[in-house]
Design a protein around this motif. Sequence first.
Motif, short mmCIF file in Angstrom:
data_model
loop_
_atom_site.label_atom_id
_atom_site.label_comp_id
_atom_site.label_asym_id
_atom_site.label_seq_id
_atom_site.Cartn_x
_atom_site.Cartn_y
_atom_site.Cartn_z
N THR A 135 -1.18 -36.57 -91.52
CA THR A 135 -1.60 -37.98 -91.14
C THR A 135 -2.96 -38.14 -90.69
N GLY A 136 -3.95 -39.00 -91.27
CA GLY A 136 -5.15 -39.38 -91.23
C GLY A 136 -6.11 -38.43 -92.04
N GLN A 137 -5.55 -37.64 -92.76
CA GLN A 137 -6.50 -36.89 -93.91
C GLN A 137 -6.71 -37.91 -95.24
N ILE A 138 -7.67 -37.53 -95.88
CA ILE A 138 -7.84 -38.55 -97.05
C ILE A 138 -7.80 -37.55 -98.19
N LEU A 139 -6.96 -38.27 -99.22
CA LEU A 139 -6.93 -37.64 -100.44
C LEU A 139 -7.76 -38.40 -101.40
N LEU A 194 1.50 -42.34 -110.20
CA LEU A 194 1.95 -42.57 -108.76
C LEU A 194 2.84 -41.50 -108.19
N LEU A 195 3.68 -40.92 -109.16
CA LEU A 195 4.54 -39.99 -108.42
C LEU A 195 3.69 -38.89 -108.06
N THR A 196 2.68 -38.62 -108.83
CA THR A 196 1.91 -37.05 -108.58
C THR A 196 1.10 -37.55 -107.23
N ILE A 197 0.59 -38.80 -107.13
CA ILE A 197 0.09 -39.15 -105.78
C ILE A 197 0.96 -39.06 -104.62
N GLU A 198 2.06 -39.61 -104.75
CA GLU A 198 2.93 -39.43 -103.88
C GLU A 198 3.40 -37.97 -103.35
N ASP A 199 3.45 -37.18 -104.29
CA ASP A 199 3.60 -35.60 -103.83
C ASP A 199 2.29 -35.12 -103.07
N GLN A 200 1.12 -35.48 -103.58
CA GLN A 200 0.02 -34.98 -103.18
C GLN A 200 -0.16 -35.60 -101.64
N VAL A 201 0.43 -36.87 -101.42
CA VAL A 201 0.20 -37.31 -100.00
C VAL A 201 1.02 -36.74 -99.06
N ASP A 233 -17.76 -43.91 -112.44
CA ASP A 233 -18.53 -43.35 -113.19
C ASP A 233 -18.30 -43.78 -114.47
N ASP A 234 -19.27 -43.20 -115.45
CA ASP A 234 -19.09 -43.93 -116.92
C ASP A 234 -17.72 -43.44 -117.57
N ASP A 235 -17.23 -42.22 -117.01
CA ASP A 235 -15.83 -41.74 -117.86
C ASP A 235 -14.78 -41.51 -116.80
N HIS A 236 -14.95 -41.88 -115.72
CA HIS A 236 -13.77 -41.56 -114.84
C HIS A 236 -13.87 -42.33 -113.57
N TYR A 237 -12.74 -42.43 -112.56
CA TYR A 237 -12.75 -43.09 -111.42
C TYR A 237 -12.39 -41.96 -110.24
N LYS A 238 -12.94 -42.23 -109.15
CA LYS A 238 -12.69 -41.46 -108.10
C LYS A 238 -12.00 -42.36 -106.84
N PHE A 239 -10.67 -42.29 -106.60
CA PHE A 239 -10.17 -43.15 -105.66
C PHE A 239 -9.77 -42.45 -104.27
N PHE A 240 -9.99 -43.02 -103.17
CA PHE A 240 -9.84 -42.18 -101.73
C PHE A 240 -8.61 -43.20 -101.13
N ILE A 241 -7.81 -42.34 -100.57
CA ILE A 241 -6.56 -42.69 -99.85
C ILE A 241 -6.69 -42.00 -98.45
N LYS A 242 -6.00 -42.89 -97.38
CA LYS A 242 -6.08 -42.11 -95.96
C LYS A 242 -4.54 -42.25 -95.74
N LYS A 243 -3.92 -41.17 -95.48
CA LYS A 243 -2.56 -41.01 -95.14
C LYS A 243 -2.44 -41.76 -93.78
N ILE A 244 -1.71 -42.94 -93.78
CA ILE A 244 -1.52 -43.56 -92.62
C ILE A 244 -0.29 -43.29 -91.73
N LYS A 245 0.90 -42.84 -92.52
CA LYS A 245 2.10 -42.50 -91.98
C LYS A 245 2.97 -41.41 -92.74
N GLU A 246 3.85 -40.93 -92.10
CA GLU A 246 4.51 -39.92 -92.80
C GLU A 246 5.47 -40.42 -93.86
#
Length: 67
Positions: free
Chosen positions: A19-23, A7-14, A53-66
């Motif tokens: 705003t409006g882009q998808i991670l 979650l810390l890694t995701i926070e840094d990437q976001v 997928d069989d061996d992984h997940y791919k999540f999609f998050i849209k940045k809504i706010k700063e």
Amino acid sequence: MMCPMHLLTIEDQVKEIETGQILSILTDYDGALEDIPEWCLKTGNEFIGIFEDDDHYKFFIKKIKES
């Protein structure tokens, strides 16, 4: 209990996108199935969905706010 490291890694990437882009996040951590949607709710970002997928997940998050 949530392991916060991914979650810390995701926070840094976001913070790096506009705003409006998808991670997209690729992981094989089963706990992310609950952690990532919950993180989106807590931070005000939009959980768009997940591809499983069989061996992984791919999540999609849209940045809504700063961060």
